[in-house]
Every structure is written in C-alpha cells, then in structure tokens.
Design a protein around this motif. Structure first.
Motif, PDB file in Angstrom:
ATOM      1  N   UNK A   1      45.102  37.448  46.758  1.00 56.14           N
ATOM      2  CA  UNK A   1      46.003  37.825  47.106  1.00 56.14           C
ATOM      3  C   UNK A   1      45.713  37.785  48.690  1.00 56.14           C
ATOM      4  N   UNK A   2      44.206  38.242  48.561  1.00 61.96           N
ATOM      5  CA  UNK A   2      43.270  38.834  50.516  1.00 61.96           C
ATOM      6  C   UNK A   2      43.798  37.368  51.129  1.00 61.96           C
ATOM      7  N   UNK A   3      43.542  35.946  50.487  1.00 61.21           N
ATOM      8  CA  UNK A   3      43.275  34.607  50.356  1.00 61.21           C
ATOM      9  C   UNK A   3      44.509  34.350  51.249  1.00 61.21           C
ATOM     10  N   UNK A   4      45.430  34.717  50.669  1.00 63.76           N
ATOM     11  CA  UNK A   4      47.314  34.405  50.722  1.00 63.76           C
ATOM     12  C   UNK A   4      47.558  35.002  51.836  1.00 63.76           C
ATOM     13  N   UNK A   5      47.111  36.723  52.744  1.00 65.96           N
ATOM     14  CA  UNK A   5      47.454  36.780  53.443  1.00 65.96           C
ATOM     15  C   UNK A   5      46.911  36.765  54.817  1.00 65.96           C
ATOM     16  N   UNK A   6      45.876  35.419  54.921  1.00 68.67           N
ATOM     17  CA  UNK A   6      45.906  34.947  55.720  1.00 68.67           C
ATOM     18  C   UNK A   6      44.018  34.955  56.144  1.00 68.67           C
ATOM     19  N   UNK A   7      43.295  35.951  55.375  1.00 64.98           N
ATOM     20  CA  UNK A   7      41.961  36.148  55.217  1.00 64.98           C
ATOM     21  C   UNK A   7      41.254  35.227  55.270  1.00 64.98           C
ATOM     22  N   UNK A   8      39.992  34.848  55.193  1.00 65.38           N
ATOM     23  CA  UNK A   8      38.923  33.955  55.126  1.00 65.38           C
ATOM     24  C   UNK A   8      37.723  34.305  54.793  1.00 65.38           C
ATOM     25  N   UNK A   9      36.751  33.293  54.564  1.00 60.83           N
ATOM     26  CA  UNK A   9      35.820  33.557  53.498  1.00 60.83           C
ATOM     27  C   UNK A   9      35.481  35.263  52.984  1.00 60.83           C
ATOM     28  N   UNK A  10      36.802  35.507  51.775  1.00 61.48           N
ATOM     29  CA  UNK A  10      36.824  36.287  50.740  1.00 61.48           C
ATOM     30  C   UNK A  10      36.117  36.320  49.735  1.00 61.48           C
ATOM     31  N   UNK A  11      35.105  37.248  49.802  1.00 60.13           N
ATOM     32  CA  UNK A  11      34.283  37.394  48.674  1.00 60.13           C
ATOM     33  C   UNK A  11      33.924  38.900  47.912  1.00 60.13           C
ATOM     34  N   UNK A  12      33.612  38.821  46.893  1.00 61.86           N
ATOM     35  CA  UNK A  12      33.975  40.280  46.607  1.00 61.86           C
ATOM     36  C   UNK A  12      32.695  40.672  45.224  1.00 61.86           C
ATOM     37  N   UNK A  13      32.179  42.280  45.082  1.00 65.80           N
ATOM     38  CA  UNK A  13      31.425  42.280  44.130  1.00 65.80           C
ATOM     39  C   UNK A  13      31.160  43.828  43.672  1.00 65.80           C
ATOM     40  N   UNK A  14      30.984  43.251  42.556  1.00 56.67           N
ATOM     41  CA  UNK A  14      31.375  44.800  41.209  1.00 56.67           C
ATOM     42  C   UNK A  14      30.138  45.790  41.202  1.00 56.67           C
ATOM     43  N   UNK A  15      30.693  46.479  41.502  1.00 55.56           N
ATOM     44  CA  UNK A  15      29.486  47.755  41.203  1.00 55.56           C
ATOM     45  C   UNK A  15      29.761  48.120  39.674  1.00 55.56           C
ATOM     46  N   UNK A  16      28.705  49.081  39.444  1.00 53.89           N
ATOM     47  CA  UNK A  16      28.387  50.000  38.293  1.00 53.89           C
ATOM     48  C   UNK A  16      28.766  49.487  37.055  1.00 53.89           C
ATOM     49  N   UNK A  17      28.897  48.144  36.604  1.00 56.79           N
ATOM     50  CA  UNK A  17      29.513  47.111  35.772  1.00 56.79           C
ATOM     51  C   UNK A  17      30.987  47.010  35.743  1.00 56.79           C
ATOM     52  N   UNK A  18      31.009  46.844  36.822  1.00 60.88           N
ATOM     53  CA  UNK A  18      32.965  46.615  37.872  1.00 60.88           C
ATOM     54  C   UNK A  18      33.659  47.411  37.581  1.00 60.88           C
ATOM     55  N   UNK A  19      32.907  48.982  37.071  1.00 59.72           N
ATOM     56  CA  UNK A  19      34.157  50.032  37.378  1.00 59.72           C
ATOM     57  C   UNK A  19      35.130  49.581  38.615  1.00 59.72           C
ATOM     58  N   UNK A  20      34.233  49.749  39.276  1.00 61.75           N
ATOM     59  CA  UNK A  20      34.967  49.357  40.951  1.00 61.75           C
ATOM     60  C   UNK A  20      34.511  47.990  41.985  1.00 61.75           C
ATOM     61  N   UNK A  21      35.131  47.383  42.402  1.00 64.23           N
ATOM     62  CA  UNK A  21      34.535  46.410  43.588  1.00 64.23           C
ATOM     63  C   UNK A  21      34.640  46.471  44.849  1.00 64.23           C
ATOM     64  N   UNK A  22      34.450  45.837  45.402  1.00 64.91           N
ATOM     65  CA  UNK A  22      34.496  46.142  47.371  1.00 64.91           C
ATOM     66  C   UNK A  22      34.617  44.315  47.725  1.00 64.91           C
ATOM     67  N   UNK A  23      36.112  44.441  47.460  1.00 62.12           N
ATOM     68  CA  UNK A  23      36.477  42.939  48.140  1.00 62.12           C
ATOM     69  C   UNK A  23      35.959  43.013  49.798  1.00 62.12           C
ATOM     70  N   UNK A  24      35.388  41.365  50.492  1.00 61.38           N
ATOM     71  CA  UNK A  24      35.695  41.440  51.618  1.00 61.38           C
ATOM     72  C   UNK A  24      36.350  39.868  51.868  1.00 61.38           C
ATOM     73  N   UNK A  25      37.355  40.665  53.671  1.00 61.73           N
ATOM     74  CA  UNK A  25      37.857  39.154  54.338  1.00 61.73           C
ATOM     75  C   UNK A  25      37.485  39.094  55.134  1.00 61.73           C
ATOM     76  N   UNK A  26      38.116  38.242  56.580  1.00 61.69           N
ATOM     77  CA  UNK A  26      37.708  38.146  57.545  1.00 61.69           C
ATOM     78  C   UNK A  26      38.503  37.295  58.508  1.00 61.69           C
ATOM     79  N   UNK A  27      39.856  37.871  59.289  1.00 60.09           N
ATOM     80  CA  UNK A  27      40.295  37.353  60.143  1.00 60.09           C
ATOM     81  C   UNK A  27      39.514  36.425  61.180  1.00 60.09           C
ATOM     82  N   UNK A  28      40.194  35.438  60.802  1.00 58.90           N
ATOM     83  CA  UNK A  28      39.348  34.597  61.352  1.00 58.90           C
ATOM     84  C   UNK A  28      40.283  33.496  62.688  1.00 58.90           C
TER      85      UNK A  28
END
Ligand code: SAM
Length: 249
Positions: A222-249
């Motif tokens: 969904x983040x990529x569909x909004x136009x972001x590039x280099x989208x990545x994610x990282x789960x924390x605490x066994x996946x209880x939460x996650x950090x998603x990152x994307x860049x406007x390039x």
C-alpha cells in the motif's frame, strides 16, 4: 464488506461513520491515554518509540522540518525534538482536539516555537506540498478510515528525498507467543481499560483493530502504491509491532 463499508474493530460500519467512532474512542481515553500505554505494554511502547526515532535519526546540525501525524499526546514529537538539533521543528497533527490538548499541556513551554499543534484529518492535510523532510505516524494509520488517502497525502507533503516512517501494531508470527499474545489482548486489555479509563469498549476496539490491520507485506505494498520507493519493514518484539519505511524520490 461492500465498497461503502469498512471495519471498526470486528464490526462492519459505513465508511463515513468510522471516523466519528474512532474520535469517540480517543475523546473518551485522552486524559488516561499515556498511563494506559505504559500499563498495557508494560512500558514496551517506550522502547518501540525509541527505536522508531533512532531509525529516523533527525539531524543535529541543520534545519529539519518534521510532521508527526496522528501525533495525539505528543510522545513521538517530544522524542524527535530531543534527538534532533535546535533547528528541528515538529508539527503534531491529529484529528482529535482532546488528544492535542493533553499534548500541548505536556509540552508546556519546553520547546518554544520548535513545536506546533494542528487539528486536521490525515486524509486531507491542510499543508503545502513538498514541505517536510520527514513524516511519521505511530499507532495512528490503523485508525484512519481511508488509509490509501492518508498515504497519498504523506507523499504529497514530503519534499523530494523525504522519508515516511510508520510504527504500527503488526502480526505476531512466533508459535506459542501468538497464543499468549491473543489471550492477553482479548482477556486482559479491555478489563485493564475498564479499570483505568472506565471504558472497556475503547480497548476492545484497540485489540480488534490490530487484528484487522493488513499484514506487514500487504501494508508495504500500500505504501508503494502511494508512490513511495525503497519500501522496507522491520518487525519488533516478535512482530507485535513493525516499523515501515519509504522514501519520496
Ligand atoms: C493510538 S493514538 C496514537 C498517538 C501517538 N501517535 C502515540 O504513538 O502515542 C491514535 C491517534 O490517531 C488519531 N487519529 C485517528 N484518526 C485520525 C485521522 N483521520 N487523522 C488524524 N489523526 C487521526 C487519534 O485521534 C489518536 O490521537
């Protein structure tokens, strides 16, 4: 679910009604929101937010214009202001005036004009395009009825080269821990909500809304569909939460 419906926790509701119901949740819990976060996560939300702001790494030595959407009582904004330099400025934007009021009281005059508060909807930001160096949203996007609109707005207001970061509940993917997590979520959290805020229903919504949020790979798309590039994610605490990152390039 039809095109006109969405979910509010496990209930199906008309798309146009979800925001009012979400606003009622946060109006009801605003004054005890921070205390409840500490109690129900046993303080873990502080570590997640610390990790989130370390991922952003606001600069110490140059101007940095930051937007924290669904910023509520200001937790993420305060951390960014403390991690950044004197030229870091943060706008805390939230649809709920009661959450912002608690945030403004907590900030006091500690940060002077380095912080401001804007009451607005993430789906329609009253902000100019290409203005911000970074955009964060923590435990907020799950509550927004039209997530795709909010992501498009995030992309619009970022400068080219700007970063999008989202901290959100995610999917626990470790056997046994998932069972313990479910038992804790459904049996303990609403009861704790009742004791601390007098409102079990709002915390029932919380645990249900987490289950309805897309799994991390789908949210990354969904983040990529909004136009972001280099989208990545990282789960924390066994996946209880996650950090998603994307860049406007
Ligand atoms: C769980 S709180 C998160 C607050 C803060 N970011 C934190 O991490 O402690 C979710 C916040 O999202 C806000 N919110 C819900 N829908 C929104 C929308 N459409 N636009 C902006 N804020 C919204 C709520 O008012 C609430 O303050």
């Amino acid at each position: 679910m039809t095109d006109e419906n969405t979910h509010f926790g496990f209930q199906s509701v008309p798309l146009g009604e979800k925001q009012d119901r979400v606003n009622e949740v946060f109006r009801s819990v605003a004054s005890r929101y921070d205390l409840m976060n500490d109690l129900m996560s046993a303080g873990l939300h502080r570590l997640w937010k610390g990790d989130f702001v370390s991922t952003l790494r606001p600069p110490k030595d140059r101007p940095f214009r930051h937007l924290d959407v669904a910023g509520g009582t200001g937790d993420i904004a305060f951390r960014i202001l403390e991690a950044g330099g004197p030229q870091t400025k943060v706008t805390v934007l939230d649809i709920n005036g009661e959450m912002l009021k608690v945030g403004a009281e907590r900030a006091g005059d500690r940060y002077g004009d380095r912080i401001d508060f804007v009451e607005a909807n993430a789906e329609e930001l009253p902000l100019e395009s290409s203005t911000y160096d970074a955009y964060t949203i923590a435990f907020g996007i799950r509550n927004v009825p039209r997530i795709d609109a909010a992501l498009r707005e995030a992309h619009r207001v970022l400068k080219p080269g700007g970063r999008f970061l989202c901290l959100e509940f995610s999917k626990v993917d470790v056997p046994l821990i998932d069972k313990i997590y479910d038992a804790y979520s459904f049996n303990v959290i609403p009861r704790m909500g009742q004791m601390v805020t007098g409102d079990a229903e709002s915390y029932q919504y919380l645990v249900e809304s987490i289950r309805k949020f897309p799994p991390p790979a789908a949210f990354a798309r969904m983040i990529e569909e909004a136009g972001f590039k280099r989208v990545t994610y990282r789960p924390l605490s066994a996946g209880v939460v996650a950090i998603h990152s994307g860049w406007k390039i």
